[in-house]
Design a protein around this motif. Sequence first.
Motif, PDB file in Angstrom:
ATOM      1  N   ALA A 153       0.919  -1.330   0.118  1.00 40.11           N
ATOM      2  CA  ALA A 153      -0.060   0.050  -0.093  1.00 40.11           C
ATOM      3  C   ALA A 153       0.971   1.326   0.049  1.00 40.11           C
ATOM      4  O   ALA A 153       0.678   2.258  -0.709  1.00 40.11           O
ATOM      5  N   GLN A 154       1.667   1.303   0.757  1.00 36.30           N
ATOM      6  CA  GLN A 154       2.712   2.412   0.712  1.00 36.30           C
ATOM      7  C   GLN A 154       3.582   2.547  -0.733  1.00 36.30           C
ATOM      8  O   GLN A 154       3.707   3.559  -0.975  1.00 36.30           O
ATOM      9  N   ALA A 155       3.956   1.435  -1.248  1.00 35.96           N
ATOM     10  CA  ALA A 155       4.556   1.573  -2.480  1.00 35.96           C
ATOM     11  C   ALA A 155       3.633   2.156  -3.573  1.00 35.96           C
ATOM     12  O   ALA A 155       3.715   2.942  -4.349  1.00 35.96           O
ATOM     13  N   ALA A 156       2.300   1.681  -3.344  1.00 38.11           N
ATOM     14  CA  ALA A 156       1.279   2.117  -4.353  1.00 38.11           C
ATOM     15  C   ALA A 156       0.940   3.467  -4.029  1.00 38.11           C
ATOM     16  O   ALA A 156       0.777   4.467  -5.055  1.00 38.11           O
ATOM     17  N   GLU A 157       0.966   3.996  -2.742  1.00 39.18           N
ATOM     18  CA  GLU A 157       0.796   5.626  -2.478  1.00 39.18           C
ATOM     19  C   GLU A 157       1.886   6.324  -3.300  1.00 39.18           C
ATOM     20  O   GLU A 157       1.572   7.573  -3.793  1.00 39.18           O
ATOM     21  N   PHE A 158       2.887   5.861  -3.057  1.00 39.26           N
ATOM     22  CA  PHE A 158       4.341   6.922  -3.472  1.00 39.26           C
ATOM     23  C   PHE A 158       4.187   6.688  -4.977  1.00 39.26           C
ATOM     24  O   PHE A 158       4.291   7.882  -5.516  1.00 39.26           O
ATOM     25  N   LEU A 159       3.722   5.902  -5.703  1.00 40.40           N
ATOM     26  CA  LEU A 159       3.656   5.895  -6.944  1.00 40.40           C
ATOM     27  C   LEU A 159       2.411   6.417  -7.469  1.00 40.40           C
ATOM     28  O   LEU A 159       2.618   7.534  -8.605  1.00 40.40           O
TER      29      LEU A 159
END
Length: 250
Positions: free
Chosen positions: A72-78
């Motif tokens: 989820a953190q990676a998706a939010e960053f992208l």
Amino acid sequence: MPPGGPESPTPARPDARLRVMDAAIRLFAESGFESTTVDEIAADAGISRRTFFRQFHSKEDVVFADHRALLAQAAEFLERSRHSPGADPWESVCDAAELVFRRFEENRALSARRYRVVNAVAALREREIVTVHSYERLFTDHLGAVVPSASPLVIVPFAAAVTAGHNYLLREMLRGNPDATLPRLRSELALIRRRMHGDAPSGQSGGRASAGRRVVVVVADSAAGDDEIADAVRSELAHADAADSADRHH
């Protein structure tokens, strides 16, 4: 089956989930995955059996408790990078991979224990493969949405190479290799980006060959592990370098 049926687990605070995961992995490492019971995990973590099943589906689920949050953190960053003026989507994918590596590095002792537990249990190794594919799928989908003019024959191998490179160095870090560091990962991912995509501005298509751009396609057996894929990518890049050098000297 958990009490109350197969409903989705109730969300818990990240620190609470990590505390339970820490207790579970420590018990798995000491007594074995199959021999450790949910009651023992709950008692060690200071929660009830019912609370455990509110937070997790199963013992397998608790082993990978932080992956859902990391994804989820990676998706939010992208997603943030997608709306950031001038952001290079290819570089953003590499930055997202670094973010995940950094989180594991920050919890190195716990991550190393989990690595040993997962390697000892076939069902957990299979679950890990699914988890790894989730990151690769995230990177592929992001590039497909942000750079729709790029060829899938560029996007898919790029996402696979970034994921495999990340996983290779992550495993080396968990095995105690002092050279498997975040700066090393950053350097390797930059190399992958230059070799497979080139340094063209993000608005240009990745589907046409251009100066400084190289596409490397690696075909791997479905049973190949991340280390084998990473080695195959490195080999193909080395061959591409040799060919470029020969061309320049003729």
